[in-house]
Each structure stands twice: as structure tokens, then as C-alpha cells.
Design a protein around this motif. Sequence first.
Motif, PDB file in Angstrom:
ATOM      1  N   VAL A 154       8.230   7.789 -12.175  1.00 37.68           N
ATOM      2  CA  VAL A 154       8.347   6.453 -11.611  1.00 37.68           C
ATOM      3  C   VAL A 154       7.053   6.182 -10.859  1.00 37.68           C
ATOM      4  CG1 VAL A 154       9.670   4.974 -10.058  1.00 37.68           C
ATOM      5  CG2 VAL A 154      10.835   6.786 -11.357  1.00 37.68           C
ATOM      6  N   LEU A 155       6.416   5.052 -11.150  1.00 39.98           N
ATOM      7  CA  LEU A 155       5.142   4.707 -10.511  1.00 39.98           C
ATOM      8  C   LEU A 155       5.230   3.301  -9.929  1.00 39.98           C
ATOM      9  CD1 LEU A 155       4.528   5.988 -13.644  1.00 39.98           C
ATOM     10  CD2 LEU A 155       2.337   6.318 -12.544  1.00 39.98           C
ATOM     11  N   VAL A 156       4.564   3.078  -8.803  1.00 37.90           N
ATOM     12  CA  VAL A 156       4.460   1.746  -8.218  1.00 37.90           C
ATOM     13  C   VAL A 156       3.009   1.492  -7.848  1.00 37.90           C
ATOM     14  CG1 VAL A 156       6.842   1.607  -7.381  1.00 37.90           C
ATOM     15  CG2 VAL A 156       5.096   2.601  -5.914  1.00 37.90           C
ATOM     16  N   VAL A 157       2.595   0.215  -7.975  1.00 31.73           N
ATOM     17  CA  VAL A 157       1.213  -0.151  -7.696  1.00 31.73           C
ATOM     18  C   VAL A 157       1.173  -1.600  -7.218  1.00 31.73           C
ATOM     19  CG1 VAL A 157       0.797  -0.793 -10.118  1.00 31.73           C
ATOM     20  CG2 VAL A 157      -1.129  -0.180  -8.670  1.00 31.73           C
ATOM     21  N   PRO A 158       0.349  -1.909  -6.197  1.00 31.67           N
ATOM     22  CA  PRO A 158       0.128  -3.311  -5.849  1.00 31.67           C
ATOM     23  C   PRO A 158      -0.532  -3.998  -7.049  1.00 31.67           C
ATOM     24  CG  PRO A 158      -0.801  -1.845  -4.181  1.00 31.67           C
ATOM     25  CD  PRO A 158      -0.424  -0.998  -5.347  1.00 31.67           C
ATOM     26  N   TYR A 159      -0.040  -5.183  -7.405  1.00 34.70           N
ATOM     27  CA  TYR A 159      -0.514  -5.783  -8.655  1.00 34.70           C
ATOM     28  C   TYR A 159      -0.419  -7.296  -8.590  1.00 34.70           C
ATOM     29  CZ  TYR A 159      -1.224  -6.084 -13.714  1.00 34.70           C
ATOM     30  OH  TYR A 159      -1.734  -6.351 -14.969  1.00 34.70           O
ATOM     31  N   ASP A 160      -1.527  -7.951  -8.842  1.00 30.40           N
ATOM     32  CA  ASP A 160      -1.576  -9.400  -8.999  1.00 30.40           C
ATOM     33  C   ASP A 160      -0.844 -10.138  -7.870  1.00 30.40           C
ATOM     34  OD1 ASP A 160      -2.412 -11.702 -10.273  1.00 30.40           O
ATOM     35  OD2 ASP A 160      -0.733 -11.733 -11.693  1.00 30.40           O
ATOM     36  N   GLY A 161      -1.092  -9.720  -6.626  1.00 33.67           N
ATOM     37  CA  GLY A 161      -0.475 -10.354  -5.467  1.00 33.67           C
ATOM     38  C   GLY A 161       0.959  -9.955  -5.218  1.00 33.67           C
ATOM     39  N   GLY A 162       1.476  -9.011  -5.995  1.00 33.81           N
ATOM     40  CA  GLY A 162       2.859  -8.566  -5.836  1.00 33.81           C
ATOM     41  C   GLY A 162       2.950  -7.070  -6.034  1.00 33.81           C
ATOM     42  N   GLY A 163       4.024  -6.630  -6.641  1.00 35.65           N
ATOM     43  CA  GLY A 163       4.212  -5.209  -6.886  1.00 35.65           C
ATOM     44  C   GLY A 163       4.671  -4.951  -8.304  1.00 35.65           C
ATOM     45  N   LEU A 164       4.173  -3.863  -8.884  1.00 35.61           N
ATOM     46  CA  LEU A 164       4.518  -3.470 -10.251  1.00 35.61           C
ATOM     47  C   LEU A 164       5.154  -2.090 -10.216  1.00 35.61           C
ATOM     48  CD1 LEU A 164       4.327  -3.876 -13.357  1.00 35.61           C
ATOM     49  CD2 LEU A 164       2.041  -2.841 -13.228  1.00 35.61           C
ATOM     50  N   GLY A 165       6.289  -1.957 -10.884  1.00 37.33           N
ATOM     51  CA  GLY A 165       6.951  -0.666 -11.045  1.00 37.33           C
ATOM     52  C   GLY A 165       6.921  -0.267 -12.506  1.00 37.33           C
ATOM     53  N   ILE A 166       6.629   0.993 -12.761  1.00 39.49           N
ATOM     54  CA  ILE A 166       6.540   1.527 -14.123  1.00 39.49           C
ATOM     55  C   ILE A 166       7.434   2.755 -14.189  1.00 39.49           C
ATOM     56  CG2 ILE A 166       5.017   2.562 -15.870  1.00 39.49           C
ATOM     57  CD1 ILE A 166       2.647   1.190 -14.325  1.00 39.49           C
ATOM     58  N   ILE A 167       8.257   2.854 -15.209  1.00 38.64           N
ATOM     59  CA  ILE A 167       9.062   4.056 -15.436  1.00 38.64           C
ATOM     60  C   ILE A 167       8.755   4.565 -16.835  1.00 38.64           C
ATOM     61  CG2 ILE A 167      11.367   5.066 -15.598  1.00 38.64           C
ATOM     62  CD1 ILE A 167      12.364   2.830 -13.785  1.00 38.64           C
ATOM     63  N   ILE A 168       8.453   5.848 -16.935  1.00 35.60           N
ATOM     64  CA  ILE A 168       8.220   6.511 -18.217  1.00 35.60           C
ATOM     65  C   ILE A 168       9.325   7.551 -18.381  1.00 35.60           C
ATOM     66  CG2 ILE A 168       6.631   7.903 -19.600  1.00 35.60           C
ATOM     67  CD1 ILE A 168       5.348   5.285 -18.762  1.00 35.60           C
TER      68      ILE A 168
END
Length: 195
Positions: A154-168
Motif C-alpha cells: 500500500v503506497l500513498v503520495v501527495p499528488y496534484d494538490g490532493g492525495g493518491l493511494g496505490i495498492i499492488i
Amino acid sequence: MRRLVLLLAVLVLASGCARTVTEGRPVAQAPLDAASPFDQQGSTDPSASEEPDPQTAPIDGEVQGVCAKLKWTDLPYPGAKAETPPTQINYDSTFDQSCRWTTKIDNFEVGVSLRFREGRQITIERTTGDWDVKGHKVTYLDRSDEQDVEPSCVLVVPYDGGGLGIIIIDSSGKFGTVCDQGRKVAEVLIDRETS
């Protein structure tokens, strides 16, 4: 309560991985992550984060935003063309955008899911570490060695003025570690952040 939600996610995930599909082709199937490991905007009801059954929740709407920035050919899994849409989009109403790409490889379910929230970061309760990826702090939780869950990251990153979560999720072991796969997805999306 978040731990209870995460535990429920693991139990539903484990029970939902036994469906039969054609190998190497993108298919709508049981969700990779039956309950979101990300914050739920203050929700304390575990049932509020359960994802819909894919039989009653097909792709909804057009692929746009963050979901349009990732293609099947950006992923290590064989068998799909770049123009093939994600397996499912707009399935998690607690986020502004959500999408997933799932397939079966040698009877193992593999895939990526994304969630994006405008104007606010996404967090995870527990972390393994973080990376600096092209000037973005990517925080991750490596669950590949946990006995009670599918190998996942599970990954999270600040992205494009918001937040992005990625699950692999990848039980096949054919495409490198799950967190390395997640880092590569983060790199692709960061490269395309302003496009």
C-alpha cells in the motif's frame, strides 16, 4: 477501528480470490481490496468501506483524471493493450476517483488499484518506510511477508494538490516485489502528474 476494517479487508480478500478467469486477460472479478486501507474521512463504520460486488458494480463512467494517466502497458502484467480500459472505475465513493486493473496470471490474482482525493492527503495507519520519488515523498506499507494476507503493498503520495493511494497485490512472484511494482507505478504517475 481501522485495524478492524483492515482485518475485514484481509478476510474478504482471502475468500474472494478463488474465482476462475481466463489467464493473462483483464477481467472484472472479486475486488483486490475489499475494504480500503486508507483513511475514510472519519468513518468509523467498517461496513461503510466495503467495496461493491463487481457483478453489481461494473465500470461506471469514462476513464479520466488520474485513472486515465495509467495504462495496462505501464504495468508488468502481459496480455492487454494500452487502450484497454481499467477493469473497474469509480467503484469507491469515499474517494473522488478510483480505478483498478486486475488479471490472473497462472491462477494468481494480480493487479493495481488507485484512489485519488482532491485537496487532501491520503494516509495509512501503519508504514514500513518511505522513498523520495522525483521530489515526492512516497510512504508505503509492505505486507508481502505477512502470513494472513495476499502479498501486497500500500503506497500513498501527495499528488496534484490532493492525495493518491496505490495498492499492488501479486501472489505470483513473477514481476518483482510488490513494493517495487508500486514504486514504478508511482514513478509513472508522478511523471504524468501535470499532463
